[in-house]
Write an enzyme that holds these catalytic residues in place. Structure first.
Site, short mmCIF file in Angstrom:
data_model
loop_
_atom_site.label_atom_id
_atom_site.label_comp_id
_atom_site.label_asym_id
_atom_site.label_seq_id
_atom_site.Cartn_x
_atom_site.Cartn_y
_atom_site.Cartn_z
N GLU A 48 0.80 -1.24 0.00
CA GLU A 48 0.00 0.00 0.00
C GLU A 48 0.83 1.29 0.00
OE1 GLU A 48 -2.72 -0.51 3.28
OE2 GLU A 48 -3.45 -2.42 2.52
N GLU A 93 -6.36 -10.71 -1.38
CA GLU A 93 -7.22 -10.44 -0.22
C GLU A 93 -8.67 -10.33 -0.68
OE1 GLU A 93 -5.72 -7.20 2.20
OE2 GLU A 93 -3.63 -7.75 1.84
O1 G3I Z 1 -4.03 -8.13 18.77
C1 G3I Z 1 -4.67 -7.00 19.36
C2 G3I Z 1 -5.22 -7.35 20.69
O2 G3I Z 1 -4.16 -7.67 21.55
C3 G3I Z 1 -6.03 -6.15 21.23
O3 G3I Z 1 -6.63 -6.50 22.42
C4 G3I Z 1 -7.12 -5.76 20.21
C5 G3I Z 1 -7.90 -4.54 20.67
O4 G3I Z 1 -8.29 -3.73 19.60
O5 G3I Z 1 -6.48 -5.45 19.00
C6 G3I Z 1 -5.79 -6.56 18.45
O6 G3I Z 1 -5.20 -6.13 17.27
C7 G3I Z 1 -6.05 -5.98 16.16
C8 G3I Z 1 -5.54 -6.91 15.05
O7 G3I Z 1 -6.26 -6.67 13.87
C9 G3I Z 1 -5.65 -8.38 15.44
O8 G3I Z 1 -6.99 -8.73 15.63
C10 G3I Z 1 -6.01 -4.53 15.70
O9 G3I Z 1 -6.63 -3.72 16.68
C11 G3I Z 1 -6.70 -4.38 14.38
O10 G3I Z 1 -6.50 -3.05 13.89
C12 G3I Z 1 -6.12 -5.36 13.39
O11 G3I Z 1 -6.82 -5.21 12.17
C13 G3I Z 1 -6.18 -5.77 11.06
C14 G3I Z 1 -5.92 -4.68 10.04
O12 G3I Z 1 -5.34 -5.27 8.88
C15 G3I Z 1 -4.97 -3.62 10.56
O13 G3I Z 1 -4.88 -2.59 9.66
C16 G3I Z 1 -7.12 -6.82 10.47
O14 G3I Z 1 -7.26 -7.91 11.38
C17 G3I Z 1 -6.54 -7.33 9.16
O15 G3I Z 1 -7.49 -8.14 8.52
C18 G3I Z 1 -6.22 -6.15 8.24
O16 G3I Z 1 -5.61 -6.66 7.08
C19 G3I Z 1 -5.27 -5.71 6.07
C20 G3I Z 1 -4.10 -6.25 5.28
O17 G3I Z 1 -3.05 -6.54 6.16
C21 G3I Z 1 -3.64 -5.28 4.21
N1 G3I Z 1 -4.73 -4.94 3.34
C22 G3I Z 1 -5.93 -4.46 3.99
C23 G3I Z 1 -6.39 -5.49 5.03
C24 G3I Z 1 -7.68 -5.05 5.64
O18 G3I Z 1 -7.49 -3.85 6.35
#
Ligand code: G3I
Length: 361
Positions: free
Chosen positions: A159, A266
């Site tokens: 990105e 994705e």
């Molecule tokens: O692991 C922590 C946990 O310890 C905490 O308690 C919790 C509270 O919010 O957060 C957890 O982390 C989260 C993580 O996912 C794991 O579940 C983050 O907040 C959350 O922001 C994160 O989101 C991920 C996101 O990328 C971050 O930008 C999504 O799961 C994931 O599917 C998404 O994937 C991205 C690709 O990498 C790149 N392309 C876009 C795609 C969708 O956004």
């Protein structure tokens, strides 16, 4: 007349079509990976919980490739400088190796999910370009080297193109500190660390013409500099409203014309229009998965997979982003708590009717 009807019925029976229901009787032994065995591997993004129990079984039945959804990203895997947390990524890699399925690595360099230490020194001041590139080099070598015999493809840079169509590269910390060089360096070091790995530039909205042209320009420029890029990772976070068949075909042909491999990294088809900014759920905002939305989603899935099959010689992987509607990142983004239904398996992990639109042709 009767004779013609009987002959038609025999032909229809032999070819497995059924006028009452366009989907032939499901063959429940086959999974997505089997239907697509002459096309490309079919993958799924997973976390460390998905790979056990019934979800683990579902993954192995349907898919022959996995991508760690978060476990290999910078903050989760190197939360403190030179302190690596391997456990979650290792468990996904072990699952894939044990079951002889492919692993895509995701990702080595991104502006999101970065740890707080990455861009600053001990005094909290922004680091120099040299320091940041050294950190990148150390991270890339350490992570790629650990999974050298397991990960066959990496999303090296994720990105980097701006959302604003009047701009080129995103004004991220990476760009502010290093200019364009971080992109070249990430690819060069990933290639040095594992010369056999396929290396991808991965981005979203790549099918939209204004973004596609800028991604094309970036990749063409990298290839002209002999930077080791294998292909384009088209994320495919789509919706029931986009892309069109023409947009999709144009993008595949354009990237293939550069000699690049194409991976859809994705895939999900949201029931809502794409939105960038996180916002609160509006009062009375409706998230019902209506029959009309199901039909639109089925038509979109059918179209995109027919295009994937048509261009199979350029496409060497298609990966869904999450396993089922039980738990998808789109339940949280861009609207926390707004339920979405973007995948082929329902909230009870069962195949949805749209599954058959993907596997029957
Ligand atoms: O692991 C922590 C946990 O310890 C905490 O308690 C919790 C509270 O919010 O957060 C957890 O982390 C989260 C993580 O996912 C794991 O579940 C983050 O907040 C959350 O922001 C994160 O989101 C991920 C996101 O990328 C971050 O930008 C999504 O799961 C994931 O599917 C998404 O994937 C991205 C690709 O990498 C790149 N392309 C876009 C795609 C969708 O956004």
């Amino acid at each position: 007349m009767k004779k013609i009807f009987i002959s038609f019925s025999i032909v229809a029976f032999l070819f497995g079509c059924n006028s009452a229901n366009n989907h032939p009787k499901p063959n429940t032994n086959k999974g997505l990976k089997d239907y697509y065995k002459n096309y490309f591997p079919i993958g799924v993004a997973v976390n460390e919980h998905n790979i056990t129990g019934v979800q683990g079984k579902l993954i192995l039945k349907e898919f022959n490739s996995v991508t760690p959804e978060n476990a290999m990203k910078w903050a989760p895997i190197e939360p403190f400088q030179n302190v690596y947390f391997w456990k979650n990524a290792d468990s996904i890699v072990a699952f894939a190796k044990r079951n002889h399925i492919r692993i895509r690595g995701h990702n080595l360099c991104w502006h999101q999910q970065t740890p707080p230490w990455l861009f600053v020194n001990k005094n909290g001041k922004t680091v120099s370009k040299d320091t940041l590139l050294q950190r990148l080099k150390s991270h890339v070598f350490t992570v790629v080297n650990r999974y050298k015999d397991a990960v066959y493809a990496w999303d090296v840079v994720n990105e980097a193109i701006d959302d604003d169509s009047t701009k080129f590269l995103r004004n991220s910390k990476w760009y502010q500190i290093c200019g364009e060089d971080f992109i070249d360096s990430a690819f060069v070091w990933a290639h040095e660390a594992d010369p056999k790995a396929q290396l991808f530039y991965n981005d979203y909205n790549v099918i939209r013409p204004q973004k596609r042209e800028r991604v094309y320009k970036l990749l063409k420029g990298l290839l002209a500099k002999k930077i080791p890029v294998t292909g384009i990772g088209i994320q495919a976070h789509w919706s029931v409203y986009e892309p069109t068949q023409d947009e999709l075909e144009t993008a595949i042909k354009e990237f293939a014309s550069l000699g690049l491999k194409v991976q859809f990294t994705e895939v999900d088809i949201s029931i809502f229009p794409w939105e960038k900014n996180q916002r609160a759920k509006k009062p009375n905002e409706n998230d019902t998965y209506t029959d009309a939305l199901k039909a639109k989603q089925a038509a979109e899935y059918k179209m995109v997979f027919s295009v994937f099959r048509k261009y199979k010689k350029y496409i060497n992987s298609v990966t869904f982003w999450n396993l089922s509607d039980k738990d998808t990142w789109l339940d949280h983004y861009p609207v926390e708590g707004r339920k979405n239904y973007p995948l082929l398996f329902d909230t009870a992990l069962q195949r949805k009717p749209v599954y058959w639109d993907v596997v029957k042709w």
